[in-house]
Design a protein around this motif. Structure first.
Motif, mmCIF file in Angstrom:
data_model
loop_
_atom_site.group_PDB
_atom_site.id
_atom_site.type_symbol
_atom_site.label_atom_id
_atom_site.label_comp_id
_atom_site.label_asym_id
_atom_site.label_seq_id
_atom_site.Cartn_x
_atom_site.Cartn_y
_atom_site.Cartn_z
ATOM 1 N N GLN A 46 111.696 22.271 -12.835
ATOM 2 C CA GLN A 46 111.362 23.694 -13.004
ATOM 3 C C GLN A 46 112.363 24.579 -12.255
ATOM 4 O O GLN A 46 112.797 25.608 -12.765
ATOM 5 C CB GLN A 46 109.932 23.951 -12.504
ATOM 6 N N GLY A 47 112.736 24.177 -11.067
ATOM 7 C CA GLY A 47 113.695 24.951 -10.284
ATOM 8 C C GLY A 47 115.069 24.967 -10.912
ATOM 9 O O GLY A 47 115.745 26.001 -10.923
ATOM 10 N N VAL A 48 115.506 23.831 -11.451
ATOM 11 C CA VAL A 48 116.812 23.755 -12.098
ATOM 12 C C VAL A 48 116.833 24.639 -13.344
ATOM 13 O O VAL A 48 117.801 25.364 -13.583
ATOM 14 C CB VAL A 48 117.176 22.290 -12.432
ATOM 15 N N VAL A 49 115.759 24.604 -14.117
ATOM 16 C CA VAL A 49 115.663 25.469 -15.300
ATOM 17 C C VAL A 49 115.767 26.935 -14.874
ATOM 18 O O VAL A 49 116.511 27.717 -15.475
ATOM 19 C CB VAL A 49 114.350 25.211 -16.074
ATOM 20 N N ALA A 50 115.045 27.299 -13.831
ATOM 21 C CA ALA A 50 115.072 28.691 -13.363
ATOM 22 C C ALA A 50 116.448 29.079 -12.846
ATOM 23 O O ALA A 50 116.944 30.179 -13.135
ATOM 24 C CB ALA A 50 114.009 28.891 -12.283
ATOM 25 N N MET A 51 117.080 28.193 -12.078
ATOM 26 C CA MET A 51 118.427 28.498 -11.569
ATOM 27 C C MET A 51 119.412 28.677 -12.709
ATOM 28 O O MET A 51 120.245 29.597 -12.692
ATOM 29 C CB MET A 51 118.902 27.399 -10.622
ATOM 30 N N LEU A 52 119.315 27.818 -13.723
ATOM 31 C CA LEU A 52 120.201 27.951 -14.875
ATOM 32 C C LEU A 52 119.911 29.240 -15.630
ATOM 33 O O LEU A 52 120.837 29.944 -16.051
ATOM 34 C CB LEU A 52 120.067 26.741 -15.800
ATOM 35 N N ALA A 53 118.649 29.585 -15.790
ATOM 36 C CA ALA A 53 118.288 30.824 -16.486
ATOM 37 C C ALA A 53 118.874 32.038 -15.771
ATOM 38 O O ALA A 53 119.420 32.944 -16.413
ATOM 39 C CB ALA A 53 116.768 30.936 -16.597
ATOM 40 N N VAL A 54 118.771 32.065 -14.457
ATOM 41 C CA VAL A 54 119.347 33.178 -13.694
ATOM 42 C C VAL A 54 120.852 33.213 -13.901
ATOM 43 O O VAL A 54 121.444 34.277 -14.117
ATOM 44 C CB VAL A 54 118.980 33.075 -12.197
ATOM 45 N N ARG A 55 121.476 32.050 -13.871
ATOM 46 C CA ARG A 55 122.932 31.972 -14.048
ATOM 47 C C ARG A 55 123.345 32.471 -15.438
ATOM 48 O O ARG A 55 124.363 33.134 -15.593
ATOM 49 C CB ARG A 55 123.392 30.536 -13.849
ATOM 50 N N LEU A 56 122.544 32.173 -16.454
ATOM 51 C CA LEU A 56 122.869 32.561 -17.829
ATOM 52 C C LEU A 56 122.506 34.005 -18.157
ATOM 53 O O LEU A 56 122.999 34.561 -19.133
ATOM 54 C CB LEU A 56 122.131 31.652 -18.816
ATOM 55 N N SER A 57 121.637 34.607 -17.379
ATOM 56 C CA SER A 57 121.075 35.913 -17.738
ATOM 57 C C SER A 57 122.131 36.986 -17.963
ATOM 58 O O SER A 57 122.046 37.734 -18.936
ATOM 59 C CB SER A 57 120.054 36.368 -16.693
#
Length: 103
Positions: A61-72
């Motif tokens: 879940q944390g990796v998904v969130a970190m990637l989402a922030v990076r892609l935003s």
């Protein structure tokens, strides 16, 4: 642990780049996977040590969130407070589990 494609897809959904039931394009998956790989590679520069890949599912879940922030930014999206919190919590969990303390 989920595959890179699954993590990438979930990250794209979290920022609203694709709808909940929509499949991302091959180009979106490729871009997100490239960002995921770069993010993981950057962890070593931050002090990540040891054999961490594949990551334990508790970090997913944390990796998904970190990637989402990076892609935003790339997708013209502003990450919401919950997403940012999830990313911060994910990063803190990784640090607690894998980062070496300098001597």
């Amino acid at each position: 642990m989920a595959t890179a494609t699954e993590i990438s897809t979930r990250a794209l959904r979290r920022i609203g780049a694709i709808d909940a039931l929509q499949s991302p394009s091959a180009a979106d998956v490729a871009a997100a996977t490239e960002a995921l790989n770069a993010m993981i590679a950057s962890w070593e520069a931050e002090g990540l040590s040891g054999d961490v890949l594949p990551l334990d599912s508790r970090f997913e879940q944390g990796v998904v969130a970190m990637l989402a922030v990076r892609l935003s930014e790339e997708y013209g999206k502003t990450p919401g407070a919950v997403l940012v919190r999830d990313a911060d919590n994910g990063w803190n969990a990784l640090q607690a589990a894998y980062f070496a303390v300098p001597k």
